[in-house]
Each structure stands twice: as C-alpha cells, then as structure tokens.
Design a protein around this motif. Structure first.
Motif, short mmCIF file in Angstrom:
data_model
loop_
_atom_site.label_atom_id
_atom_site.label_comp_id
_atom_site.label_asym_id
_atom_site.label_seq_id
_atom_site.Cartn_x
_atom_site.Cartn_y
_atom_site.Cartn_z
N LEU A 13 47.70 54.69 67.25
CA LEU A 13 47.92 54.98 68.67
C LEU A 13 47.24 56.30 68.99
O LEU A 13 47.54 57.32 68.38
N GLY A 14 46.36 56.26 69.96
CA GLY A 14 45.59 57.45 70.33
C GLY A 14 44.26 57.43 69.61
O GLY A 14 44.20 57.18 68.41
N ASP A 15 43.22 57.63 70.35
CA ASP A 15 41.91 57.58 69.72
C ASP A 15 41.51 58.96 69.24
O ASP A 15 42.11 59.97 69.58
N LEU A 29 36.79 47.50 59.68
CA LEU A 29 38.22 47.16 59.62
C LEU A 29 38.69 46.47 60.90
O LEU A 29 39.51 45.55 60.85
N GLN A 30 38.18 46.90 62.04
CA GLN A 30 38.56 46.26 63.31
C GLN A 30 38.03 44.83 63.35
O GLN A 30 38.75 43.92 63.75
N VAL A 37 43.05 50.04 67.01
CA VAL A 37 43.08 51.40 67.54
C VAL A 37 43.27 51.29 69.04
O VAL A 37 42.45 50.70 69.74
N LEU A 38 44.38 51.83 69.52
CA LEU A 38 44.66 51.84 70.95
C LEU A 38 44.43 53.24 71.50
O LEU A 38 44.75 54.22 70.82
N PRO A 39 43.91 53.34 72.71
CA PRO A 39 43.77 54.68 73.31
C PRO A 39 45.16 55.24 73.60
O PRO A 39 46.17 54.64 73.27
N GLU A 45 55.84 53.22 75.97
CA GLU A 45 55.12 52.09 75.39
C GLU A 45 54.92 52.30 73.89
O GLU A 45 54.99 51.35 73.11
N ALA A 46 54.67 53.54 73.51
CA ALA A 46 54.49 53.85 72.09
C ALA A 46 55.76 53.53 71.31
O ALA A 46 55.70 52.98 70.22
#
Length: 168
Positions: A13-15, A29-30, A37-39, A45-46
């Motif tokens: 969480l968080g780029d 990996l993605q 990986v979420l911005p 929400e986290a």
C-alpha cells in the motif's frame, strides 16, 4: 519465497521508487500475479485491506537514530487487525513484538531472514494462529485510546510538578 510459498501474494500500500533494477523485479512480480502495488489508500480503506491479509510486514532499515527508534503506525495497524507481524529488530518494534508475543523479528538488512520468516509463518499454521491471537489480545492495550490516557496522565503529572515547584 516463490517456490516455498507459491500461493503468496505481496500487497504493498503506497507507491515508492520502482526504477532501475527494482523496477524490473516489480514488473515481473506484478505480471506473475505475485505483487500488487496500490497507490496511496485512505486510512479507512487501508484498514479493510490489512484485515484481509495473513501477515503484516513492518520493516525499518536502521540507517540512523530516527529509524532505529521508529515505532511505525503500520505496526499498530497490523496488531489492531489481529495479524502476526514480521518486524525489524530495532528497539521499539522489538519491544512491542516481544512484549505482545505477536510477531517475528528479523534483520531488515538481510533479505534471507525476511524470506525465512515468511516461509516459517506460511508453513507453521499453529505459530501463525498463536501470534495472531496474541495480536488481537494486545490490540486494546496498544490502541490510541490507551496510549492517549498514558500521555494525558504524563502531561498532567508534569504540570502538577511544575506548578508545585513554581509556588515554592
């Protein structure tokens, strides 16, 4: 980790910086479905995303005094969610995980140690469940409400002491 725990997916969480050699690893990996990986995600929400996880990862590189003494918010978010935590063996994280018996400590400068902790938690269901249970038990003691009361009591005590010494 991929061969030992083929079902593992890492959620970040968080780029952050993902260029250079790290960028190619992130891309691979993605594409393979092993990394999401979420911005930036709002806190509420986290919390929901964290609760759907199996393990929390709270790594701090001990590069200076500020980092060595860090007590990251995410550590307490994982504990509140009832997750076992893999955490850096730095003073504040060490104290929290050791007293609460809710995680494994690793040297964050040694990737093998981090991977071994993941494999251990993935393969030892009883350990993972025991650490998660301990996290849930520690959550109320480590909440902001409990910490706020300690802080308010501390500040009030200092004001009383200061008031007494200024009147004498």
């Amino acid at each position: 980790i991929g061969t030992s725990v083929p079902e593992m997916v890492l959620l970040v969480l968080g780029d952050g910086p993902t260029s250079g050699p790290l960028g190619s690893l992130v891309d691979r990996l993605q594409r393979g479905g092993r990394l999401v990986v979420l911005p930036y995600v709002p806190r509420h929400e986290a919390a929901a995303l964290i609760k759907g996880s199996d393990v929390g990862l709270s790594l701090i590189l001990p590069v200076d005094a500020m980092h060595r003494l860090a007590s990251p918010t995410k550590l307490f978010e994982y504990i509140t969610a009832g997750l076992p935590v893999i955490g850096s063996d730095v003073p504040e994280i060490h104290e929290t995980l050791t007293q609460s018996k809710c995680g494994l400590l690793v040297d964050a400068t040694r990737p093998y140690d981090i991977a071994s902790a993941f494999v251990r938690l993935a393969s030892d269901t009883s350990l993972r469940k025991a650490l998660a249970e301990n996290a849930r038990a520690a959550a109320s003691r480590l909440s902001w409400d409990a910490e706020r009361d300690v802080l308010v009591d501390f500040v009030a005590q200092r004001f009383r002491e200061r008031s007494r010494t200024s009147h004498t």
